[in-house]
Design a protein around this motif. Structure first.
Motif, PDB file in Angstrom:
ATOM      1  N   PRO A  41     -84.551 -16.342  45.918  1.00 47.84           N
ATOM      2  CA  PRO A  41     -85.840 -16.972  45.590  1.00 47.84           C
ATOM      3  C   PRO A  41     -85.607 -18.421  45.151  1.00 47.84           C
ATOM      4  O   PRO A  41     -84.495 -18.792  44.746  1.00 47.84           O
ATOM      5  CB  PRO A  41     -86.356 -16.110  44.429  1.00 47.84           C
ATOM      6  CG  PRO A  41     -85.674 -14.790  44.599  1.00 47.84           C
ATOM      7  CD  PRO A  41     -84.312 -15.108  45.139  1.00 47.84           C
ATOM      8  N   THR A  42     -86.637 -19.221  45.202  1.00 48.82           N
ATOM      9  CA  THR A  42     -86.538 -20.616  44.784  1.00 48.82           C
ATOM     10  C   THR A  42     -86.300 -20.694  43.276  1.00 48.82           C
ATOM     11  O   THR A  42     -86.478 -19.701  42.555  1.00 48.82           O
ATOM     12  CB  THR A  42     -87.819 -21.380  45.120  1.00 48.82           C
ATOM     13  OG1 THR A  42     -88.897 -20.828  44.347  1.00 48.82           O
ATOM     14  CG2 THR A  42     -88.143 -21.280  46.605  1.00 48.82           C
ATOM     15  N   GLU A  45     -89.366 -19.654  41.506  1.00 52.38           N
ATOM     16  CA  GLU A  45     -89.575 -18.204  41.525  1.00 52.38           C
ATOM     17  C   GLU A  45     -88.613 -17.494  40.571  1.00 52.38           C
ATOM     18  O   GLU A  45     -88.992 -16.568  39.850  1.00 52.38           O
ATOM     19  CB  GLU A  45     -89.406 -17.669  42.948  1.00 52.38           C
ATOM     20  CG  GLU A  45     -90.524 -18.109  43.892  1.00 52.38           C
ATOM     21  CD  GLU A  45     -90.203 -17.829  45.346  1.00 52.38           C
ATOM     22  OE1 GLU A  45     -91.161 -17.718  46.135  1.00 52.38           O
ATOM     23  OE2 GLU A  45     -89.008 -17.743  45.704  1.00 52.38           O
ATOM     24  N   LEU A  46     -87.355 -17.936  40.562  1.00 49.79           N
ATOM     25  CA  LEU A  46     -86.374 -17.340  39.649  1.00 49.79           C
ATOM     26  C   LEU A  46     -86.749 -17.608  38.198  1.00 49.79           C
ATOM     27  O   LEU A  46     -86.556 -16.761  37.322  1.00 49.79           O
ATOM     28  CB  LEU A  46     -84.974 -17.893  39.944  1.00 49.79           C
ATOM     29  CG  LEU A  46     -84.307 -17.391  41.227  1.00 49.79           C
ATOM     30  CD1 LEU A  46     -83.019 -18.166  41.493  1.00 49.79           C
ATOM     31  CD2 LEU A  46     -84.008 -15.898  41.142  1.00 49.79           C
ATOM     32  N   ILE A  49     -89.271 -15.042  37.410  1.00 50.40           N
ATOM     33  CA  ILE A  49     -88.673 -13.699  37.352  1.00 50.40           C
ATOM     34  C   ILE A  49     -87.941 -13.489  36.033  1.00 50.40           C
ATOM     35  O   ILE A  49     -88.085 -12.452  35.377  1.00 50.40           O
ATOM     36  CB  ILE A  49     -87.716 -13.489  38.537  1.00 50.40           C
ATOM     37  CG1 ILE A  49     -88.487 -13.409  39.854  1.00 50.40           C
ATOM     38  CG2 ILE A  49     -86.871 -12.217  38.342  1.00 50.40           C
ATOM     39  CD1 ILE A  49     -87.616 -13.453  41.080  1.00 50.40           C
TER      40      ILE A  49
END
Length: 244
Positions: A41-42, A45-46, A49
């Motif tokens: 993930p980008t 996104e990380l 998360i």
């Protein structure tokens, strides 16, 4: 006040948040839950998360890149990608494993206690879905177009599925820890028909015992499987020539 020193406390180690993120991502890559060529993930996104800042994510990714586990590519098709561990492991890890052989021996001693008992419990507790999953992994490993990296991934998934089927999270976590530590050594194994058939034979016997609910037999097969793996790694690490 007690004055004896029959017990010891361990010093506290201060870890950054990025270290915890690094550990999770590294484990997922080593256990091949994230496989070669897969895009992470980008950073944004990380960050979501892990509930961490992008700077913290960037630090963890930088360390993964330094360890040769990922590479970051620029351009329209850029991103962060998992590198193929097994294709390069014979160049990167052989000397390290030889130097750490005493430690690895202790891990195999631990494994030889944990995984056979895990298989014993799994044989008694495994449900139909888990057996179907194991059969699927086994059949995929038999295909002619199964790559080296995918074969190693299927091997890990097979063992982790058995661990999960034990329905005991202590055993499951122990197997994950063990596999994280020994996978770099297992990745050193050559990928040829003989090695492939040996692995498939062991997994087939183990699956048959699990399907029958035969815990004693599952324990016995897993023990032999582990001994064979350790012997093969020893030969691989200390032999002179590398045969891929």
């Amino acid at each position: 006040m007690r004055t004896d020193s029959s017990f010891q406390f361990e010093a506290v180690s201060s870890k950054k948040v990025s270290d915890f993120i690094l550990k999770q991502l590294e484990e997922a890559i080593i256990l091949k839950e994230l496989i070669a060529g897969e895009q992470l993930p980008t950073e944004r996104e990380l960050s979501s998360i892990f509930n961490a800042s992008r700077l913290t994510i960037r630090e963890a990714l930088a360390e993964l890149e330094r360890r040769g586990l990922i590479e970051r590519r620029l351009g329209a098709k850029g991103g962060t990608f998992v590198l193929p561990l097994t294709d390069n492991s014979h160049k990167r890890n052989r000397l390290e494993i030889r130097q750490a052989w005493d430690c690895l021996t202790k891990i195999f001693e631990y494994r030889n206690i944990i995984e056979p008992e895990t298989a014993f419990l799994a044989a008694r507790r495994m449900n139909k879905d888990a057996l179907i999953q194991l059969r699927d992994y086994l059949e995929k490993s038999m295909t002619e177009d199964c790559t080296r990296e995918w074969f190693r991934s299927l091997d890990v998934r097979f063992h982790l599925t058995i661990a999960k089927a034990s329905a005991n999270h202590y055993f499951e976590n122990a197997v994950r820890e063990i596999r994280t530590k020994i996978n770099p050594a297992l990745d050193l194994m050559p990928y040829n028909q003989r090695v492939k058939e040996k692995n498939i034979e062991g997994h087939t016997d183990l699956l048959q015992a699990l399907e029958k609910g035969d815990g004693e037999r599952a324990r016995e097969i897993m023990t032999l499987h582990i001994i064979d793996a350790k012997d093969a790694i020893y030969k691989r690490v200390f032999e002179t020539e590398i045969d891929r």
